[in-house]
Design a protein around this motif. Structure first.
Motif, PDB file in Angstrom:
ATOM      1  N   LEU A  60       0.828  -1.075  -0.132  1.00 60.29           N
ATOM      2  CA  LEU A  60       0.012   0.018  -0.191  1.00 60.29           C
ATOM      3  C   LEU A  60       0.968   1.260   0.015  1.00 60.29           C
ATOM      4  O   LEU A  60       0.541   2.236  -0.615  1.00 60.29           O
ATOM      5  N   GLU A  61       2.065   1.206   0.700  1.00 60.29           N
ATOM      6  CA  GLU A  61       2.713   2.429   0.862  1.00 60.29           C
ATOM      7  C   GLU A  61       3.600   2.702  -0.439  1.00 60.29           C
ATOM      8  O   GLU A  61       3.802   3.784  -1.063  1.00 60.29           O
ATOM      9  N   SER A  62       3.939   1.678  -1.310  1.00 60.61           N
ATOM     10  CA  SER A  62       4.527   1.757  -2.667  1.00 60.61           C
ATOM     11  C   SER A  62       3.844   2.387  -3.626  1.00 60.61           C
ATOM     12  O   SER A  62       4.096   2.888  -4.551  1.00 60.61           O
ATOM     13  N   ALA A  63       2.294   2.083  -3.477  1.00 55.20           N
ATOM     14  CA  ALA A  63       1.273   2.597  -4.249  1.00 55.20           C
ATOM     15  C   ALA A  63       0.992   4.099  -3.760  1.00 55.20           C
ATOM     16  O   ALA A  63       0.288   4.661  -4.703  1.00 55.20           O
ATOM     17  N   GLN A  66      -0.134   6.921   2.900  1.00 56.46           N
ATOM     18  CA  GLN A  66       0.789   7.056   3.805  1.00 56.46           C
ATOM     19  C   GLN A  66      -0.342   6.774   5.038  1.00 56.46           C
ATOM     20  O   GLN A  66      -1.502   7.281   5.049  1.00 56.46           O
ATOM     21  N   PHE A  67       0.173   5.962   5.942  1.00 52.53           N
ATOM     22  CA  PHE A  67      -0.614   5.634   7.329  1.00 52.53           C
ATOM     23  C   PHE A  67      -0.310   6.834   8.242  1.00 52.53           C
ATOM     24  O   PHE A  67       0.672   7.191   8.650  1.00 52.53           O
ATOM     25  N   ILE A  68      -1.372   7.079   8.664  1.00 52.14           N
ATOM     26  CA  ILE A  68      -1.464   8.197   9.987  1.00 52.14           C
ATOM     27  C   ILE A  68      -1.593   7.480  11.229  1.00 52.14           C
ATOM     28  O   ILE A  68      -2.675   7.129  11.446  1.00 52.14           O
ATOM     29  N   LEU A  79      -3.259   9.724   0.666  1.00 54.08           N
ATOM     30  CA  LEU A  79      -2.388   9.429  -0.463  1.00 54.08           C
ATOM     31  C   LEU A  79      -1.224  10.451  -0.443  1.00 54.08           C
ATOM     32  O   LEU A  79      -1.706  11.730  -0.205  1.00 54.08           O
ATOM     33  N   ARG A  80      -0.014  10.087  -0.915  1.00 56.78           N
ATOM     34  CA  ARG A  80       0.865  11.042  -0.853  1.00 56.78           C
ATOM     35  C   ARG A  80       0.619  11.934  -2.069  1.00 56.78           C
ATOM     36  O   ARG A  80      -0.049  12.025  -3.288  1.00 56.78           O
ATOM     37  N   ARG A  82       1.151  13.563  -5.468  1.00 55.39           N
ATOM     38  CA  ARG A  82       1.541  12.912  -6.468  1.00 55.39           C
ATOM     39  C   ARG A  82       2.587  13.800  -7.130  1.00 55.39           C
ATOM     40  O   ARG A  82       3.446  13.719  -8.193  1.00 55.39           O
ATOM     41  N   LEU A  83       2.780  15.063  -6.734  1.00 55.98           N
ATOM     42  CA  LEU A  83       3.901  16.001  -7.222  1.00 55.98           C
ATOM     43  C   LEU A  83       5.061  15.931  -6.818  1.00 55.98           C
ATOM     44  O   LEU A  83       6.199  16.383  -7.109  1.00 55.98           O
ATOM     45  N   ASP A  84       5.111  15.146  -5.708  1.00 56.86           N
ATOM     46  CA  ASP A  84       6.330  14.770  -4.922  1.00 56.86           C
ATOM     47  C   ASP A  84       7.265  13.943  -5.814  1.00 56.86           C
ATOM     48  O   ASP A  84       6.921  12.990  -5.942  1.00 56.86           O
ATOM     49  N   PRO A  85       8.506  14.319  -5.989  1.00 58.14           N
ATOM     50  CA  PRO A  85       9.408  13.365  -6.885  1.00 58.14           C
ATOM     51  C   PRO A  85       9.638  12.122  -6.330  1.00 58.14           C
ATOM     52  O   PRO A  85       9.955  11.196  -7.051  1.00 58.14           O
ATOM     53  N   SER A  86       9.485  11.964  -5.011  1.00 65.02           N
ATOM     54  CA  SER A  86       9.949  10.763  -4.464  1.00 65.02           C
ATOM     55  C   SER A  86       8.817   9.725  -4.623  1.00 65.02           C
ATOM     56  O   SER A  86       8.969   8.396  -4.130  1.00 65.02           O
ATOM     57  N   VAL A  87       7.581   9.982  -5.151  1.00 63.59           N
ATOM     58  CA  VAL A  87       6.353   9.293  -5.218  1.00 63.59           C
ATOM     59  C   VAL A  87       6.762   8.239  -6.703  1.00 63.59           C
ATOM     60  O   VAL A  87       7.009   9.076  -7.596  1.00 63.59           O
ATOM     61  N   ASN A  88       6.591   6.864  -6.738  1.00 62.65           N
ATOM     62  CA  ASN A  88       6.868   6.399  -7.854  1.00 62.65           C
ATOM     63  C   ASN A  88       5.923   6.692  -8.954  1.00 62.65           C
ATOM     64  O   ASN A  88       4.822   6.859  -8.997  1.00 62.65           O
TER      65      ASN A  88
END
Length: 88
Positions: A60-63, A66-68, A79-80, A82-88
């Motif tokens: 789930l995290e790789s997709a 983020q668990f809060i 969800l992280r 999507r503009l974050d460059p660290s997101v696959n």
């Protein structure tokens, strides 16, 4: 370092955000579909083997989930960005 535990409710919410079926989670986590169904039939923290819970969380995290953790407002998921460059 131990990974904080997540609840069945968080897993279900994460699947909903991703629009994944239980089968999708099984395929992406390497956990059998009957095991996913059994775990999701319960409430509270994910039961069973630690490796199983870690595999589910990692998928789930790789997709992008983020668990809060519990922070006074209750545990959750998001969800992280999507503009974050660290997101696959």
């Amino acid at each position: 370092m131990s990974i904080p535990k997540v609840s069945v409710e968080q897993v279900k919410a994460a699947r909903a955000l991703l629009r994944w079926s239980q089968g999708d989670l099984a395929n992406r986590s390497g956990v059998s579909l009957p095991t996913i169904k059994r775990l999701e039939a319960a409430t509270g923290e994910i039961g069973g083997r630690v490796d199983t819970a870690n595999s589910i969380r990692a998928a789930l995290e790789s997709a992008g989930v983020q668990f809060i953790e519990e922070n006074g407002g209750g545990p959750g998921v998001r969800l992280r960005n999507r503009l974050d460059p660290s997101v696959n």
